[in-house]
Design a protein around this motif. Structure first.
Motif, PDB file in Angstrom:
ATOM      1  N   VAL A 124      -6.496  -0.632   7.884  1.00 32.25           N
ATOM      2  CA  VAL A 124      -6.829  -2.057   7.865  1.00 32.25           C
ATOM      3  C   VAL A 124      -6.996  -2.540   6.434  1.00 32.25           C
ATOM      4  CG1 VAL A 124      -8.614  -3.728   8.477  1.00 32.25           C
ATOM      5  CG2 VAL A 124      -7.821  -2.084  10.178  1.00 32.25           C
ATOM      6  N   LYS A 125      -7.615  -1.703   5.594  1.00 32.56           N
ATOM      7  CA  LYS A 125      -7.786  -2.070   4.185  1.00 32.56           C
ATOM      8  C   LYS A 125      -6.436  -2.221   3.497  1.00 32.56           C
ATOM      9  CE  LYS A 125     -10.455  -2.737   0.569  1.00 32.56           C
ATOM     10  NZ  LYS A 125     -11.350  -3.918   0.487  1.00 32.56           N
ATOM     11  N   LYS A 383     -10.833  -8.812  14.346  1.00 29.11           N
ATOM     12  CA  LYS A 383     -11.089  -9.798  13.302  1.00 29.11           C
ATOM     13  C   LYS A 383      -9.826  -9.990  12.477  1.00 29.11           C
ATOM     14  CE  LYS A 383     -16.044  -8.866  12.835  1.00 29.11           C
ATOM     15  NZ  LYS A 383     -17.118  -8.406  11.921  1.00 29.11           N
ATOM     16  N   PRO A 384      -9.647 -11.165  11.876  1.00 31.98           N
ATOM     17  CA  PRO A 384      -8.437 -11.398  11.068  1.00 31.98           C
ATOM     18  C   PRO A 384      -8.433 -10.531   9.815  1.00 31.98           C
ATOM     19  CG  PRO A 384      -9.975 -13.232  10.881  1.00 31.98           C
ATOM     20  CD  PRO A 384     -10.511 -12.346  11.949  1.00 31.98           C
ATOM     21  N   ILE A 385      -7.262  -9.982   9.515  1.00 30.58           N
ATOM     22  CA  ILE A 385      -7.094  -9.169   8.306  1.00 30.58           C
ATOM     23  C   ILE A 385      -6.396  -9.971   7.219  1.00 30.58           C
ATOM     24  CG2 ILE A 385      -6.037  -7.103   7.346  1.00 30.58           C
ATOM     25  CD1 ILE A 385      -6.087  -5.871  10.129  1.00 30.58           C
ATOM     26  N   ILE A 418      10.317 -10.627   3.874  1.00 29.61           N
ATOM     27  CA  ILE A 418       9.860  -9.243   3.930  1.00 29.61           C
ATOM     28  C   ILE A 418       8.493  -9.172   3.256  1.00 29.61           C
ATOM     29  CG2 ILE A 418      10.390  -6.852   3.402  1.00 29.61           C
ATOM     30  CD1 ILE A 418      12.457  -8.138   5.206  1.00 29.61           C
ATOM     31  N   TRP A 419       7.523  -8.621   4.002  1.00 31.44           N
ATOM     32  CA  TRP A 419       6.168  -8.462   3.495  1.00 31.44           C
ATOM     33  C   TRP A 419       5.887  -6.977   3.336  1.00 31.44           C
ATOM     34  CZ3 TRP A 419       3.671 -13.291   3.078  1.00 31.44           C
ATOM     35  CH2 TRP A 419       4.292 -14.339   3.770  1.00 31.44           C
ATOM     36  N   SER A 420       5.310  -6.588   2.186  1.00 29.78           N
ATOM     37  CA  SER A 420       4.999  -5.190   1.927  1.00 29.78           C
ATOM     38  C   SER A 420       3.571  -5.062   1.436  1.00 29.78           C
ATOM     39  CB  SER A 420       5.943  -4.601   0.873  1.00 29.78           C
ATOM     40  OG  SER A 420       7.268  -4.598   1.343  1.00 29.78           O
ATOM     41  N   CYS A 421       3.004  -3.878   1.657  1.00 28.96           N
ATOM     42  CA  CYS A 421       1.680  -3.608   1.103  1.00 28.96           C
ATOM     43  C   CYS A 421       1.780  -3.600  -0.417  1.00 28.96           C
ATOM     44  CB  CYS A 421       1.163  -2.258   1.572  1.00 28.96           C
ATOM     45  SG  CYS A 421       0.664  -2.234   3.302  1.00 28.96           S
ATOM     46  N   ARG A 422       0.791  -4.166  -1.088  1.00 30.44           N
ATOM     47  CA  ARG A 422       0.818  -4.271  -2.547  1.00 30.44           C
ATOM     48  C   ARG A 422       0.897  -2.893  -3.174  1.00 30.44           C
ATOM     49  NH1 ARG A 422      -3.475  -7.514  -3.443  1.00 30.44           N
ATOM     50  NH2 ARG A 422      -2.180  -9.374  -3.428  1.00 30.44           N
TER      51      ARG A 422
END
Length: 433
Positions: A124-125, A383-385, A418-422
């Motif tokens: 989640v983090k 809960k929203p992330i 396209i969305w990626s984890c930072r």
């Protein structure tokens, strides 16, 4: 002897006694009074045998009608041998996977070194770090569907133009255009076992393609336009949802229709498979989602709670949670063990077009909406992330890569994002340096 109260029974009794069924201007109560007077007169005149014979004929006719109804209207439809073989195949595929999933869950529960809570918090983090990595114009018309390939090396998109485009990842470079549908394409899905992909269209057909653009099969049979489609986890079967109020199961190797499943009172919009392959879920414009046991063909249960059409349904990898998204702007979470709704998320300001669990452990949930946004939600407390904001129009679909590190969204603004984890984006940048 009793006088019938039902008007049709009164008419039948009069007919058997040789009397006119009705007289000019005669009403139901008057007809019954006439029959009563006739029966009293016959009994007084010593013609009781006529009355008894008429009653016996009525009882015999009623029994024959009941027997005829039982013969003409069986309570089940006999399936084909191909469907029987498919059910056995699905059972043999799903049982070992279910056993392995349960053993893994027990091991995580009993092993003191395992900490699912900490792992979920970590995922989640990481999901909080999703950022927009790439944006590309996907077509001249609004986009309707998207799907990652099994190894995430390709992406497929569908659009109102009827064309399906295949893109290489991560550069999002077009490598093929699939032309064959005569109406707008409504969805696309990659096979979980190879690089073939299936497409659905408003021309009432689904098609199976190779990524080079060659057509393998066409699935014909629906009576109205198609909405969503999904591959069975084994890759051997394809499910299609249609506005003809049915969803159908097809054999991918032969293109033959195995199952025509009714049950919804209005159009069926979405369909999804349990990760074990044992169950299928369908949702539709009747505001219900229904869960079906593919091994027996029985309806497992109906998920009732939405007040408007349900447009998306997804199983969690843990095997017992189901998420549904609806036009009532709510995403609802259901527990298959108790057949009850666990949580109701007021997720968006407009209808929810698609919903999907993170495919590894289901630690987070993604929703897309016509409010131009996609959103991520924790599967622990709902809960929203993160809110994924970049589109300028309705977001119609999304997909999550198998490692949970990439998300693709498509929209009526004709763009692919396209969305990626930072953390992943930073790793890639370091590799380039």
């Amino acid at each position: 002897m009793a006088v019938p109260t039902n008007d049709s029974a009164v008419r039948a009794r009069l007919r058997r006694l040789g009397e006119p069924v009705t007289l000019f201007g005669e009403r139901e109560m008057e007809r019954r009074d006439r029959l009563r007077a006739l029966m009293v007169r016959l009994e007084a005149d010593g013609h009781l045998d006529r009355l008894l014979r008429a009653q016996e004929e009525e009882q015999g006719a009623a029994g024959a009608e009941e027997e005829e109804e039982q013969i003409q209207y069986p309570f089940f439809t006999e399936g084909t041998q191909e469907l029987l073989k498919a059910r056995v195949d699905i059972a043999q595929y799903s049982l070992p996977r279910a056993k392995a999933r349960i053993e893994r869950a027990k091991r995580c529960h009993d092993d003191p070194d395992e900490d699912p809570e900490a792992e979920a918090n970590l995922v989640v983090k990481q999901a909080e770090d999703f950022v927009l990595e790439c944006s590309e114009i996907g077509d001249d018309r609004p986009l309707t569907g998207c799907s990652f390939s099994r190894d995430f090396s390709m992406l497929a998109t569908s659009s109102w133009s009827g064309m399906i485009k295949v893109w290489s990842m991560p550069q999002v470079t077009k490598i093929a255009t699939l032309k064959g549908h005569t109406e707008r394409a409504t969805d696309v899905a990659f096979s979980p076992v190879d690089d073939c992909l299936a497409t659905a269209s408003a021309d009432k057909t689904a098609k199976l393609w190779k990524t080079d653009g060659s057509l393998l099969l066409s699935f014909d049979g629906h009576l109205d336009r198609l909405a969503r489609l999904a591959f069975h986890p084994s890759g051997g079967y394809l499910a299609t949802a249609s506005f003809d109020k049915t969803w159908r199961l097809w054999d991918v190797s032969t293109g033959k229709e195995l199952l025509l499943q009714e049950g919804h009172s209005r159009s069926v919009y979405g369909v999804s498979f349990h990760p074990d392959g044992s169950l299928a879920a369908s949702c539709g414009l009747d505001a219900y989602a229904r869960v079906w046991d593919l091994r027996s063909g029985r309806l497992w249960g109906t998920l009732m709670g939405h007040v408007k059409p349900v447009l998306g349904v997804s199983f969690s990898p843990n095997g017992y949670l189901v998420a549904t998204g609806s036009e009532d702007n709510f995403c609802r979470i259901w527990d298959l063990r108790t057949k009850r709704m666990l949580y109701s998320i007021p997720a968006h300001k407009s209808l929810i077009s698609h919903v999907k669990f993170e495919p590894q452990e289901g630690y987070y949930l993604a929703t897309s909406s016509y409010d131009t946004k996609a959103a991520l939600w924790s599967a622990r407390d709902y809960k929203p992330i993160k809110s994924l904001v970049a589109h300028e129009s309705k977001v119609t679909s999304l997909d999550i890569s198998g490692d949970g590190q990439q998300i693709v969204t498509v929209s009526h603004d004709r763009t692919i994002k396209i969305w990626s984890c930072r953390s992943r984006a930073q790793d890639n940048a370091m590799e380039l340096d």
